[in-house]
Write an enzyme that holds these catalytic residues in place. Structure first.
Site, PDB file in Angstrom:
ATOM      1  N   GLY A  53       0.831  -1.190   0.000  1.00  0.00           N
ATOM      2  CA  GLY A  53       0.000   0.000   0.000  1.00  0.00           C
ATOM      3  C   GLY A  53       0.867   1.242   0.000  1.00  0.00           C
ATOM      4  N   ALA A  85       3.389   8.860   5.056  1.00  0.00           N
ATOM      5  CA  ALA A  85       4.120   8.180   3.987  1.00  0.00           C
ATOM      6  C   ALA A  85       4.446   9.090   2.802  1.00  0.00           C
ATOM      7  CB  ALA A  85       3.335   6.959   3.519  1.00  0.00           C
ATOM      8  N   LYS A 136      -2.491   6.113  18.925  1.00  0.00           N
ATOM      9  CA  LYS A 136      -2.539   7.495  18.447  1.00  0.00           C
ATOM     10  C   LYS A 136      -3.581   7.661  17.340  1.00  0.00           C
ATOM     11  CE  LYS A 136      -0.173   6.596  14.491  1.00  0.00           C
ATOM     12  NZ  LYS A 136      -0.345   7.056  13.114  1.00  0.00           N
TER      13      LYS A 136
END
Length: 389
Positions: free
Chosen positions: A40, A182, A234
């Site tokens: 991904g 990312a 988180k």
């Protein structure tokens, strides 16, 4: 009678062969081979980071295999074939070259067959099935690292993904977490990450060398559960921050939610694993990851849209529309955390975590994200462990 020169020759040749072999073994140690299980957005970035280092470090085989869950693109082509032809994940990381030594492989068993370093980076809800397929199919000397943020909740209690990998595959598993959006790392903007390890510092250092670049600074701490739970929890706080943004409550409210969220992260982690270190929360996997995820990232983004629509559009619908095939982790993690809290009678002790899940499933309106603060927290952190009062 003295032996002839011809009769002396074979032993000399055998000695030379032995010596040569010994020298070759000394200067040419076996190289580690890496496979990335997942392709991904974050998996593709991880492959890019790793591939840039395997070409430079003599202790690693150049080629990096990347397992691709095969998809057919709108063009009719297979995703893995396009990645290998263009050196680019056109669906999940368009415009970024992965490195010519990255090879996409849609066959999971083939992708991991020769690897002794396995990097797991898939949505956490798929990991149990992946592990089942890999039982007996990996090298006995393999080491693993998980970049996956989430947990599995079973009847006997919560199971961290690193533990799932270790128990099902019988291998050691470290974790890597941090303030890692990312797409920013893909274009080589400076970022940090934390490797969590259990016992073997030398293995952790090997992972550090594999990931560390001039723009991606990696350090190691001996606290797998602390590092992994920071990366997992988180996302729940980021959902709460997204609700605040969607309701335009302002930066003061968002900062308060983040602080209270960090407090619940720490208390929840220490109740489950008393060995979790306070210092871990000051690593990239802790406060830094919490900040960046609450400011950006897919969980905050979708939660904002959810709140703007008054909770009338489901997260499944928003995920499909906004994320182009990527998966939310925060909503499923909130559900899993809620299950743990409910089973152990802790719901009132973690009002933020509980409220996030109640909002996600439509039992409460998004505005309830600030209403829970009327309750007085019933836990404190004393002497490094969570205690109730």
């Amino acid at each position: 009678m003295a032996p002839t020169v011809e009769s002396q020759q074979p032993p000399l040749e055998a000695e030379n062969i032995t010596t040569t072999t010994r020298v070759e073994n000394e200067v040419s140690p076996i190289k580690s081979k890496v496979t990335v299980v997942g392709s991904g957005n974050w998996g593709s970035v991880a492959a890019k980071l790793i591939a840039s280092n395997t070409r430079k470090l003599s202790s690693f085989n150049d080629e990096v295999r990347m397992w691709v869950f095969e998809e057919t693109l709108p063009t009719g082509e297979k995703l893995s074939e396009v990645i290998n032809r263009t050196n680019e994940n056109v669906k999940y990381l368009p415009g970024i070259k992965l490195g010519e030594n990255v090879v996409a492989d849609p066959d999971l068993e083939n992708a991991v067959r020769d690897a002794n370093m396995l990097v797991f980076v898939t949505p956490h809800q798929f990991m149990e099935g992946i592990c089942r397929k890999l039982v007996g199919k990996i090298r006995e000397d393999a080491e693993a690292i998980s970049l996956i943020k989430g947990m599995e909740v079973k009847r006997e209690g919560p199971c961290m993904i690193s533990t799932l990998i270790s128990e099902q595959l019988g291998i050691n598993c470290c974790v890597l977490m941090g303030a890692n959006i990312a797409n920013e790392i893909a274009v080589e903007k400076f970022s940090e990450a934390t490797v969590g390890y259990r016992k073997h510092k030398e293995i952790a250092e090997k992972w550090v060398h594999l990931f560390n670049t001039s723009y991606f600074m990696v350090s190691a701490v001996q606290d797998v559960e602390g590092v992994e739970l920071c990366g997992t929890l988180k996302n729940v706080v980021a959902i709460a921050a997204g609700f605040v943004d969607g309701l335009e409550m302002g930066n003061n409210t968002k900062a308060a939610i983040m602080r209270i969220g960090l407090r619940e992260m720490k208390a929840f982690s220490k109740l489950l694993f008393p060995s979790v270190k306070d210092t871990t929360y000051f690593e990239s996997c802790g406060i830094a990851d919490l900040i960046t995820t609450c400011l950006g990232g897919r969980n905050r983004k979708c939660a904002e849209a959810f709140a703007r629509n008054g909770g009338k559009r489901s997260f499944d619908e928003l995920e499909a529309e906004m994320l182009q095939g990527q998966k939310l982790q925060g909503v499923s993690t909130a559900k899993e955390v809620y299950e743990v809290l409910s089973h152990r009678g802790w719901l009132e002790l973690f009002p933020l975590f509980s409220t996030v899940h109640e909002i996600c499933i439509g039992h409460l309106p998004p505005s309830a994200i600030v209403e829970y603060s009327e309750h007085t927290p019933k836990f404190s952190l004393v002497g490094g462990s969570a205690q109730f009062f």
